[in-house]
Enzyme design. Structure first.
Site, short mmCIF file in Angstrom:
data_model
loop_
_atom_site.label_atom_id
_atom_site.label_comp_id
_atom_site.label_asym_id
_atom_site.label_seq_id
_atom_site.Cartn_x
_atom_site.Cartn_y
_atom_site.Cartn_z
N CYS A 1 74.23 -20.93 -48.97
CA CYS A 1 73.52 -22.15 -48.33
C CYS A 1 74.33 -23.02 -47.63
CB CYS A 1 72.39 -22.81 -49.28
SG CYS A 1 73.13 -23.83 -50.69
N CYS B 1 77.08 -24.83 -49.69
CA CYS B 1 78.17 -24.01 -49.94
C CYS B 1 79.60 -24.44 -48.84
CB CYS B 1 78.17 -22.44 -49.94
SG CYS B 1 77.01 -21.98 -51.45
N ASP C 1 64.40 -17.50 -18.71
CA ASP C 1 65.10 -16.58 -17.66
C ASP C 1 64.15 -16.22 -16.62
OD1 ASP C 1 67.11 -15.27 -16.34
OD2 ASP C 1 66.26 -13.45 -17.52
N ASP D 1 66.50 -12.06 -21.54
CA ASP D 1 66.43 -10.81 -22.02
C ASP D 1 67.95 -10.25 -21.47
OD1 ASP D 1 66.08 -10.86 -19.25
OD2 ASP D 1 65.20 -8.81 -19.17
N ASP E 1 72.26 -14.16 -20.46
CA ASP E 1 71.42 -15.36 -21.17
C ASP E 1 72.00 -15.37 -22.51
OD1 ASP E 1 69.47 -15.30 -19.11
OD2 ASP E 1 68.33 -13.65 -19.78
#
Length: 716
Positions: free
Chosen positions: A14, A17, A409, A601, A605
């Protein structure tokens, strides 16, 4: 001299750490900047090589209990995952045997011995990684989840050993300590596998470049690996090939598609002086490009480096877990010791005092707290999967509430990313030239042409039944097609080319994305192209607006095309003609107004997806966009975006409820376990009942989390 160490760090569970590592590295002279991501395991550490070496930094991090490496990062990661898998294969069967013996009601000396042996194997071998991580506490004085897990399981195990040594045959907690170790190992194994896959797929960015380039030297051509390209090298690229480098066209001309690089669905013409980016596809023509960079500086590699850098930036998750790990653990240890000493001094005896101390530690075992968040996330992921949504980053459940802007986009996201014919306008019509003849003529003119515009014509006129045979057909780069039929010439192509042939064209309603057909004397027809908008786009924008989220379009396409799409679906704010780096900059600017969700996509991007609070991509997107996005829509349906927010809102609410149950449980039972009721009522919480209470708290959290799997979404 300032250098940057790019490291891979294993064993982080986590952000506590990573905070432990960062806190201690800041004390080291010569280290100037630290960026560590506990989720990805990646780190970038800037240092003065005159004061500290890279190897010294690696050794320091490893000494904190987190194996760090540079050259063999992938090998270590594979070994770490294999080690977790081996421990799981041993731990889970042993835990099940312990559980069966414990719950069977058959308590005997032999049953106790078997439980002790099996639990010892689980505790020592399977729990080894947590002890390695926990030992850093003695050096760093910072408590993390390793300390929490090692301490909770050790107390349950050691108290059970004490009971066994005292001659008891029941009341053990061997199954409890084994269960915690096995389930945490399982979570760490799944997380590490996902992290490795994400790292592997990130490198898929490089795959958009060809493996070799045709270099011109002394009038001859030579094929070389692209990593050998140097600044000034001249490369020849012909139709059907990908451009392998960044540079400037010095000879020839060609039509090039860069849709997956800059978002433009229409191909563009490259001529002498034009700048090119590696990965673009030459549709037709032949060009010679001079490299303006060495291979390691190409745009694709720069983007890969930027993505790796963005992965080392800390996610904006809540700091509650960190504070619990750093304050709760030592507080409970101190409380149990104080209680032990207090009751021993009060004359209650060693066994009674140890029972009180053990009850405090057992009842405080972080099972409920540990389950509160991850179990809700697992259930939410299951619910999302039913709606064909893959949620890869648990951080979105918190971040969704913070979203003020959603950025789309255009090409392939709001639109289908395919050039289509929107309308056909017959300018000249007579007995010899009607709509049927037009369809037949343009169909055969575009037949067998791989150009995306030609495909749009073929799709539009595919129902044409009349077949005609051309006498001649010629493709002209960046212009169009010339054909001869019955001794008459026809020209189909760009407006600019048709104007050259006819000496000008008048009364054209719209000049955006228009293809024209003419003969030697007059204009015959106009064809209007478009990138069609996806179904449901307008409804999604309106639905997001009701949730207080404004929609923005961010595209590399031309402003006319972007504005047309924006107006048609009700988006007021849009940006056009932006490159991948500029996209990320715009997202960062919008983030100053509140959280930003990016939907895209394409490879272009990727930076924006990482810059946003969280990113959403589609199953038919490029591999890189699929991996970078925090959410993957497995169905090409924009309405999935609304479902993502509904699931996220419900999950965040469920997590808060789970944490409430866990906190109340600890607040109420810890004082009782410490003996607060004993002086007046003679009531103490035996460790066995503490274990039952701990189990009950876990059951309440589990039951509440499971409600998410039954969540009803709009439209389903």
């Amino acid at each position: 001299m300032t250098e940057v160490a790019k490291l891979n760090i294993s064993g982080m569970h986590c952000s506590a750490c990573s905070a432990t590592i960062e806190h201690n590295l800041k004390k080291v002279s010569g280290i100037t900047n630290i960026k560590i991501n506990a989720i990805s395991g990646r780190a970038k550490i800037a240092f003065d090589s005159a004061k500290v070496s890279e190897q010294k930094i690696i050794d320091l991090i490893t000494s904190y209990g987190f194996p760090a490496s540079k050259d063999n990062a992938k090998e270590l990661e594979i070994l770490y995952i294999q080690g977790l898998k081996k421990r799981l294969w041993i731990g889970i069967p042993l835990f099940l045997l312990i559980f069966i013996l414990h719950m069977s009601g058959f308590h005997s000396t032999w049953s106790s011995i078997v439980q002790l042996i099996l639990a010892t194997i689980v505790q020592v071998y399977c729990g080894y990684p947590f002890y390695v991580g926990a030992k850093s506490f003695f050096k760093t004085k910072s408590a993390d989840m390793n300390v929490l897990i090692a301490l909770g399981t050790s107390v349950a195990y050691l108290y059970s050993v004490y009971l066994f040594a005292s001659g008891g045959s029941n009341g053990y907690y061997f199954e409890g300590s084994s269960a915690v170790i096995c389930f945490v190992l399982l979570g760490e194994f799944l997380k590490s596998k996902a992290k490795k896959k994400a790292g592997d797929e990130l490198e898929s960015l490089v795959k958009i470049l060809p493996s070799q380039a045709r270099i011109l030297k002394d009038g001859k051509t030579e094929w070389i690996a692209i990593n050998q390209i140097k600044k000034g090298d001249e490369c020849l690229v012909v139709g059907g090939e990908k451009i392998p480098l960044d540079g400037i066209v010095i000879k020839g001309s060609a039509e090039v598609s860069s849709a997956h690089i800059n978002g433009e669905e229409m191909p563009r013409v490259l001529e002498v002086g034009s700048e090119v980016i590696g990965g673009s596809l030459v549709l037709n023509g032949e060009i010679t490009i001079q490299s303006c960079k060495d291979s390691n500086e190409f745009f694709v590699y720069e983007m890969l480096d930027l993505l790796e850098l963005s992965q080392t930036q800390k996610p904006p998750i809540g700091k509650m877990a960190d504070k619990i790990a750093s304050i709760f653990v030592p507080s409970i240890v101190i409380l149990s010791l104080v209680a032990f000493v207090f009751w021993w001094i009060m004359g209650e005896g060693f066994a009674f005092s140890l029972s009180i101390a053990a009850a405090i530690l057992v009842v405080s075992c972080p099972c409920a707290l540990g389950l509160a968040v991850p179990l809700a996330i697992v259930c939410a992921s299951m619910r999302a999967k039913k709606s064909e949504i893959l949620i890869k980053s648990p951080e979105i459940y918190e971040r969704a509430k913070q979203i003020k802007t959603i950025v789309f986009d255009k090409t392939g996201t709001l639109t289908k990313g395919e050039i289509t014919l929107k309308n056909v306008e017959l300018v000249e019509e007579n007995a010899e030239f009607d709509l049927n003849f037009l369809a037949s003529l343009v169909y055969v003119m575009q037949e067998n042409n791989p150009h995306p515009i030609a495909k749009a014509f073929l799709e539009y006129f595919k129902t044409n039944k009349q077949i005609i045979k051309l006498q001649e057909k010629e493709y002209l780069i960046a212009k169009g097609v010339r054909a001869k039929y019955q001794q008459k010439e026809y020209f189909l192509g760009s407006l600019g080319w048709i104007e050259e042939i006819l000496g000008g064209i008048e009364k054209i309603k719209c000049r955006e994305n228009v293809i024209a057909l003419c003969d030697n004397k007059k204009l015959l027809a106009l064809f209007y192209l478009q990138d069609s908008i996806k179904n449901g786009a307008k409804e999604v924008v309106e639905s997001l607006k009701t949730k207080g989220i404004q929609s923005v379009i961010l595209s590399g396409d031309n402003i006319e095309s972007v504005e047309r799409v924006a107006k048609s679906i009700g988006i007021e704010r849009f940006y056009a003609g932006v490159n991948p780096t500029q996209k990320a900059e715009v997202v960062a600017k919008l983030a100053k107004e509140g959280g930003v969700c990016f939907v895209g996509d394409g490879i272009n991007d990727a930076l924006a997806l990482k810059q946003a609070s969280f990113g959403i991509s589609f199953v038919n997107a490029t591999e890189l966009a699929q991996e970078i996005g925090d959410v993957l829509l497995l169905k090409d349906d924009l309405k999935g975006i609304i479902k993502v927010f509904e699931i996220a809102f419900a999950t965040l609410s469920n997590i808060k409820q789970n944490l409430f149950f866990a906190y109340i449980y600890n607040i109420v039972l810890i004082p009782i376990a410490a003996g607060a009721l004993y002086p007046v009522f003679g009531i103490i919480l035996q460790p066995a009942f503490a274990g039952m209470a701990m189990a009950f708290s876990s059951v309440s959290v589990v039951s509440n989390a499971l409600r998410i799997t039954k969540l009803k979404l709009k439209g389903e």
